[in-house]
Write an enzyme that holds these catalytic residues in place. Structure first.
Site: not given
Ligand code: RB5
Length: 148
Positions: A69-71, A74, A137, A12, A102-103
């Site tokens: 993505c950011g984390t 998502g 596995h 994203d 393994h996965n």
């Molecule tokens: C975007 O702001 C953020 O929510 C997205 O990049 C991500 O971290 C979602 O899991």
């Protein structure tokens, strides 16, 4: 037949710079990189990008995928909604090796707001340079695939 060294990348807006760094790194390793964007920084919705990358893998167009993505969370959740996808978020090289060994993960997710570029590229190397071990596995991966 799918090239074993063809990989799809997507993200994203939060991870465009890291995705492009990952793309350059993987291409330099000799992989055929299919970067499906986005390329512009407007806010966008990670589920559609995770799903689009996952479908490149399940269609057979690409052997593996990396989404960001950011984390990393998502877009991983979105990718894993596509049947046949096994995608794990990684923030360390050990986990990246293990989700392959393994996965039999066919996708990996990275969080651009969690890790820096240097660590991300080490994680990418661990993921790409590790093969599935099979054996016991494989039984467990089959159990994942049979679960609805
Ligand atoms: C975007 O702001 C953020 O929510 C997205 O990049 C991500 O971290 C979602 O899991």
């Amino acid at each position: 037949m799918t090239s074993t060294r063809r990989i799809v990348l997507s993200s994203d807006h939060a991870a465009i710079d890291l995705r492009q760094a990952v793309a350059r790194h993987i291409a330099a390793k000799g992989w055929d990189v299919v970067d499906i964007g986005p390329t512009t920084p407007e806010s966008t919705h990670y589920p559609k990008h995770g799903q689009a990358a996952a479908e490149r893998v399940t269609s057979g167009d690409c052997a593996l995928g990396i989404v960001l993505c950011g984390t990393g969370q998502g877009i991983m959740m979105a990718a894993n909604k596509v049947p046949g996808i096994r995608c794990g978020v990684c923030a360390d090289p050990f986990s990246a090796r293990m989700i392959r060994a393994h996965n039999d993960a066919n996708m990996m997710s990275l969080g651009a707001r969690v890790i820096g570029e240097g660590l991300a590229l080490e994680i990418v190397d661990a993921f790409l340079d590790t093969a599935f071990e099979g054996g016991r596995h494989a039984t467990r991966v089959d159990m994942i695939e049979q679960a609805s």
